[in-house]
Design a protein around this motif. Structure first.
Motif, short mmCIF file in Angstrom:
data_model
loop_
_atom_site.label_atom_id
_atom_site.label_comp_id
_atom_site.label_asym_id
_atom_site.label_seq_id
_atom_site.Cartn_x
_atom_site.Cartn_y
_atom_site.Cartn_z
N VAL A 6 0.87 -1.17 0.00
CA VAL A 6 0.00 0.00 0.00
C VAL A 6 0.91 1.22 0.00
N THR A 8 1.37 5.63 -0.65
CA THR A 8 0.86 6.97 -0.92
C THR A 8 1.93 7.70 -1.72
N TYR A 38 -5.04 -4.14 -7.94
CA TYR A 38 -4.27 -2.89 -8.04
C TYR A 38 -5.30 -1.77 -8.08
N GLU A 39 -5.56 -1.21 -6.91
CA GLU A 39 -6.60 -0.20 -6.78
C GLU A 39 -5.96 1.17 -6.54
N VAL A 40 -6.37 2.12 -7.34
CA VAL A 40 -5.82 3.48 -7.28
C VAL A 40 -6.91 4.40 -6.76
N GLY A 41 -6.55 5.30 -5.83
CA GLY A 41 -7.59 6.14 -5.27
C GLY A 41 -7.12 7.50 -4.82
N PHE A 51 -3.32 7.27 -3.81
CA PHE A 51 -3.19 6.05 -3.01
C PHE A 51 -3.18 4.84 -3.95
N VAL A 52 -2.32 3.89 -3.65
CA VAL A 52 -2.26 2.66 -4.45
C VAL A 52 -2.28 1.48 -3.49
N LEU A 53 -3.14 0.54 -3.74
CA LEU A 53 -3.26 -0.67 -2.93
C LEU A 53 -3.07 -1.84 -3.87
N LEU A 55 -2.26 -6.13 -4.33
CA LEU A 55 -2.10 -7.49 -3.82
C LEU A 55 -1.39 -8.30 -4.90
N LEU A 89 2.98 0.95 3.38
CA LEU A 89 3.22 -0.21 4.23
C LEU A 89 3.13 -1.47 3.38
N PHE B 91 -9.23 5.77 1.33
CA PHE B 91 -9.38 6.47 0.06
C PHE B 91 -10.54 5.92 -0.75
N ASP B 92 -10.98 6.72 -1.70
CA ASP B 92 -12.00 6.31 -2.66
C ASP B 92 -11.29 5.78 -3.90
N GLY B 95 -9.97 3.81 -9.91
CA GLY B 95 -9.66 2.99 -11.08
C GLY B 95 -8.62 1.95 -10.78
#
Lengths: 100, 100
Positions: A6, A8, A38-41, A51-53, A55, A89, B91-92, B95
């Motif tokens: 994760v 920022t 891969y979620e961007v927010g 923000f990038v999450l 897995l 993290l 975060f929201d 995409g």
């Protein structure tokens, strides 16, 4: 073991949405490299942060992806959009209440 | 809009794995409440920390879940396992390169 990353990324002034556009460009390569999500927010309370999450199937798969030409190109393209601030993290997934 | 909540929870000394066990107990309720993913993890470099990564159908669904009796019971059960330290980000999702 599933690996979570994760991050920022602080954007250069006014470039947050350009950074989002870059990070969400469809990629055929990621899934084959072991990327599961891969979620961007964004968050209205932190208007210059993306923000990038992520897995991945393993920490090794994530690490190996960073050496791929297409991923390195993407990192290079992002550089002028960043202010230099970052955080995040990493952890190894050990379970989920949504799975037995 | 998909909502991401990522949290770090510092465990009481020696209670990290008990906290992991509590947080990964199978739950039938979460999915019905709008929980899309709930990954629990650890990092060898931070031996008293538990990481939680959640994706929800919306910020409202996440907020509403915190009022449910089963979720409140779980939070109460976790309390003696925590040292009080915590962190995280929200975060929201706007995409993903894995989706068109």
């Amino acid at each position: 073991m599933t690996f979570a990353n994760v991050a920022t990324l602080d954007s250069a002034p006014g470039r947050r949405d350009d950074l989002v556009a870059l990070l969400t460009r469809p990629s055929d390569a990621l899934e084959a490299l072991g990327c599961l999500a891969y979620e961007v927010g964004v968050n209205a309370e932190e208007p210059d942060t993306v923000f990038v999450l992520e897995l991945w199937t393993s920490a090794e798969a994530h690490r190996a992806s960073l050496q791929r030409p297409e991923v390195r190109d993407s990192i290079a393209a992002a550089r002028p959009l960043l202010s230099g601030g970052s955080g995040g993290l990493r952890f190894d997934v050990v379970g989920s209440p949504l799975r037995e």
